[in-house]
Design a protein around this motif. Sequence first.
Motif, PDB file in Angstrom:
ATOM      1  N   LEU A  43     -18.412 -67.394 -17.113  1.00 49.99           N
ATOM      2  CA  LEU A  43     -18.619 -68.848 -17.157  1.00 49.99           C
ATOM      3  C   LEU A  43     -19.786 -69.209 -18.054  1.00 49.99           C
ATOM      4  O   LEU A  43     -19.733 -70.164 -18.821  1.00 49.99           O
ATOM      5  N   VAL A  44     -20.871 -68.428 -17.962  1.00 51.25           N
ATOM      6  CA  VAL A  44     -22.065 -68.665 -18.770  1.00 51.25           C
ATOM      7  C   VAL A  44     -22.446 -67.332 -19.405  1.00 51.25           C
ATOM      8  O   VAL A  44     -22.815 -66.393 -18.703  1.00 51.25           O
ATOM      9  N   GLY A  45     -22.350 -67.232 -20.729  1.00 56.46           N
ATOM     10  CA  GLY A  45     -22.715 -66.007 -21.420  1.00 56.46           C
ATOM     11  C   GLY A  45     -24.135 -65.588 -21.089  1.00 56.46           C
ATOM     12  O   GLY A  45     -25.044 -66.408 -21.096  1.00 56.46           O
ATOM     13  N   GLY A  46     -24.315 -64.313 -20.748  1.00 55.56           N
ATOM     14  CA  GLY A  46     -25.628 -63.790 -20.417  1.00 55.56           C
ATOM     15  C   GLY A  46     -25.991 -63.935 -18.950  1.00 55.56           C
ATOM     16  O   GLY A  46     -26.961 -63.350 -18.496  1.00 55.56           O
ATOM     17  N   ASP A  47     -25.209 -64.690 -18.184  1.00 53.41           N
ATOM     18  CA  ASP A  47     -25.489 -64.903 -16.762  1.00 53.41           C
ATOM     19  C   ASP A  47     -24.394 -64.253 -15.935  1.00 53.41           C
ATOM     20  O   ASP A  47     -23.286 -64.779 -15.826  1.00 53.41           O
ATOM     21  N   THR A  48     -24.711 -63.109 -15.331  1.00 49.90           N
ATOM     22  CA  THR A  48     -23.702 -62.386 -14.561  1.00 49.90           C
ATOM     23  C   THR A  48     -23.541 -62.917 -13.141  1.00 49.90           C
ATOM     24  O   THR A  48     -22.673 -62.465 -12.414  1.00 49.90           O
ATOM     25  N   VAL A  49     -24.354 -63.902 -12.747  1.00 48.54           N
ATOM     26  CA  VAL A  49     -24.275 -64.464 -11.399  1.00 48.54           C
ATOM     27  C   VAL A  49     -23.426 -65.734 -11.376  1.00 48.54           C
ATOM     28  O   VAL A  49     -22.843 -66.086 -10.353  1.00 48.54           O
ATOM     29  N   ALA A  50     -23.306 -66.425 -12.505  1.00 45.08           N
ATOM     30  CA  ALA A  50     -22.592 -67.707 -12.561  1.00 45.08           C
ATOM     31  C   ALA A  50     -21.099 -67.565 -12.271  1.00 45.08           C
ATOM     32  O   ALA A  50     -20.459 -68.513 -11.855  1.00 45.08           O
ATOM     33  N   GLY A  51     -20.534 -66.376 -12.495  1.00 46.50           N
ATOM     34  CA  GLY A  51     -19.121 -66.150 -12.226  1.00 46.50           C
ATOM     35  C   GLY A  51     -18.304 -65.982 -13.493  1.00 46.50           C
ATOM     36  O   GLY A  51     -18.819 -66.061 -14.604  1.00 46.50           O
ATOM     37  N   LYS A  52     -17.020 -65.717 -13.296  1.00 47.67           N
ATOM     38  CA  LYS A  52     -16.077 -65.532 -14.394  1.00 47.67           C
ATOM     39  C   LYS A  52     -14.902 -66.475 -14.172  1.00 47.67           C
ATOM     40  O   LYS A  52     -14.776 -67.082 -13.118  1.00 47.67           O
ATOM     41  N   PHE A  53     -14.041 -66.601 -15.182  1.00 45.92           N
ATOM     42  CA  PHE A  53     -12.864 -67.448 -15.022  1.00 45.92           C
ATOM     43  C   PHE A  53     -11.710 -66.896 -15.832  1.00 45.92           C
ATOM     44  O   PHE A  53     -11.890 -66.041 -16.701  1.00 45.92           O
ATOM     45  N   VAL A  54     -10.515 -67.385 -15.534  1.00 44.07           N
ATOM     46  CA  VAL A  54      -9.307 -67.009 -16.263  1.00 44.07           C
ATOM     47  C   VAL A  54      -8.938 -68.184 -17.154  1.00 44.07           C
ATOM     48  O   VAL A  54      -8.532 -69.241 -16.669  1.00 44.07           O
ATOM     49  N   GLY A  55      -9.137 -68.001 -18.452  1.00 47.47           N
ATOM     50  CA  GLY A  55      -8.778 -69.030 -19.422  1.00 47.47           C
ATOM     51  C   GLY A  55      -7.520 -68.628 -20.168  1.00 47.47           C
ATOM     52  O   GLY A  55      -6.664 -67.919 -19.636  1.00 47.47           O
ATOM     53  N   ASN A  56      -7.400 -69.029 -21.423  1.00 49.27           N
ATOM     54  CA  ASN A  56      -6.215 -68.718 -22.224  1.00 49.27           C
ATOM     55  C   ASN A  56      -6.276 -67.358 -22.906  1.00 49.27           C
ATOM     56  O   ASN A  56      -5.253 -66.819 -23.301  1.00 49.27           O
ATOM     57  N   ALA A  57      -7.473 -66.799 -23.066  1.00 48.77           N
ATOM     58  CA  ALA A  57      -7.607 -65.486 -23.712  1.00 48.77           C
ATOM     59  C   ALA A  57      -7.141 -64.388 -22.757  1.00 48.77           C
ATOM     60  O   ALA A  57      -7.378 -64.460 -21.553  1.00 48.77           O
ATOM     61  N   LYS A  58      -6.479 -63.372 -23.319  1.00 49.23           N
ATOM     62  CA  LYS A  58      -6.032 -62.225 -22.517  1.00 49.23           C
ATOM     63  C   LYS A  58      -7.057 -61.100 -22.653  1.00 49.23           C
ATOM     64  O   LYS A  58      -7.392 -60.673 -23.760  1.00 49.23           O
ATOM     65  N   TYR A  59      -7.549 -60.634 -21.519  1.00 49.08           N
ATOM     66  CA  TYR A  59      -8.465 -59.495 -21.451  1.00 49.08           C
ATOM     67  C   TYR A  59      -7.702 -58.342 -20.807  1.00 49.08           C
ATOM     68  O   TYR A  59      -7.142 -58.503 -19.721  1.00 49.08           O
ATOM     69  N   THR A  60      -7.680 -57.187 -21.462  1.00 48.15           N
ATOM     70  CA  THR A  60      -6.969 -56.034 -20.933  1.00 48.15           C
ATOM     71  C   THR A  60      -7.878 -54.818 -20.949  1.00 48.15           C
ATOM     72  O   THR A  60      -8.465 -54.496 -21.985  1.00 48.15           O
ATOM     73  N   VAL A  61      -7.999 -54.145 -19.806  1.00 49.59           N
ATOM     74  CA  VAL A  61      -8.703 -52.863 -19.734  1.00 49.59           C
ATOM     75  C   VAL A  61      -7.636 -51.785 -19.878  1.00 49.59           C
ATOM     76  O   VAL A  61      -6.730 -51.685 -19.056  1.00 49.59           O
ATOM     77  N   HIS A  62      -7.740 -50.976 -20.944  1.00 46.41           N
ATOM     78  CA  HIS A  62      -6.731 -49.943 -21.212  1.00 46.41           C
ATOM     79  C   HIS A  62      -7.106 -48.584 -20.632  1.00 46.41           C
ATOM     80  O   HIS A  62      -6.235 -47.876 -20.141  1.00 46.41           O
ATOM     81  N   ASN A  63      -8.360 -48.188 -20.743  1.00 48.15           N
ATOM     82  CA  ASN A  63      -8.788 -46.857 -20.303  1.00 48.15           C
ATOM     83  C   ASN A  63     -10.174 -46.937 -19.677  1.00 48.15           C
ATOM     84  O   ASN A  63     -10.989 -47.764 -20.087  1.00 48.15           O
ATOM     85  N   VAL A  64     -10.434 -46.038 -18.736  1.00 47.49           N
ATOM     86  CA  VAL A  64     -11.749 -45.903 -18.114  1.00 47.49           C
ATOM     87  C   VAL A  64     -12.042 -44.413 -18.040  1.00 47.49           C
ATOM     88  O   VAL A  64     -11.238 -43.643 -17.518  1.00 47.49           O
ATOM     89  N   ALA A  65     -13.208 -43.993 -18.575  1.00 44.84           N
ATOM     90  CA  ALA A  65     -13.581 -42.574 -18.551  1.00 44.84           C
ATOM     91  C   ALA A  65     -15.056 -42.439 -18.208  1.00 44.84           C
ATOM     92  O   ALA A  65     -15.918 -42.908 -18.960  1.00 44.84           O
ATOM     93  N   THR A  66     -15.335 -41.806 -17.059  1.00 38.95           N
ATOM     94  CA  THR A  66     -16.718 -41.552 -16.689  1.00 38.95           C
ATOM     95  C   THR A  66     -17.201 -40.276 -17.371  1.00 38.95           C
ATOM     96  O   THR A  66     -16.413 -39.409 -17.739  1.00 38.95           O
ATOM     97  N   ARG A  67     -18.503 -40.190 -17.544  1.00 38.29           N
ATOM     98  CA  ARG A  67     -19.160 -39.028 -18.149  1.00 38.29           C
ATOM     99  C   ARG A  67     -20.538 -38.920 -17.521  1.00 38.29           C
ATOM    100  O   ARG A  67     -20.941 -39.809 -16.764  1.00 38.29           O
TER     101      ARG A  67
END
Length: 137
Positions: free
Chosen positions: A86-110
């Motif tokens: 919702l507010v760039g740089g502010d991780t407490v303000a929250g997130k939202f679902v707009g028109n842009a598509k966000y996709t997580v393809h892979n996750v790899a811990t090290r």
Amino acid sequence: MTFVPGQFGGMDEYQVVEQEFNKEHAQELTLAGGDLGAGPGPTTPARLIRYRHDWGNWKGLLIMRLNMWHDIRPDTVMMVSASEGLVGGDTVAGKFVGNAKYTVHNVATRSGGVDIRVEIAWDNPINLQTDYLAVLF
């Protein structure tokens, strides 16, 4: 940031971004009702850590490397989601679902971090925030 042209068997062009884990924004969670089991037999106590990271504004195919998270090992179980903040740089303000598509393809811990491949389908750079849930045994 590193730009990598299409390689590795024709994979699309992507950018590699490295940032550091901010321990002050992490939260250790406790489970009501007991321990998590690691399979049959005696239960193994587990720690859960939730963390939200603001990566700034991006678009396209990205590899995001989160470093300096000393609890993380190659065998750590990690779940990740991505969305627009919702507010760039502010991780407490929250997130939202707009028109842009966000996709997580892979996750790899090290050792000491986690790498994710994310795609943001939008013409202009927009805010990327990722939520991490680490299960540590």
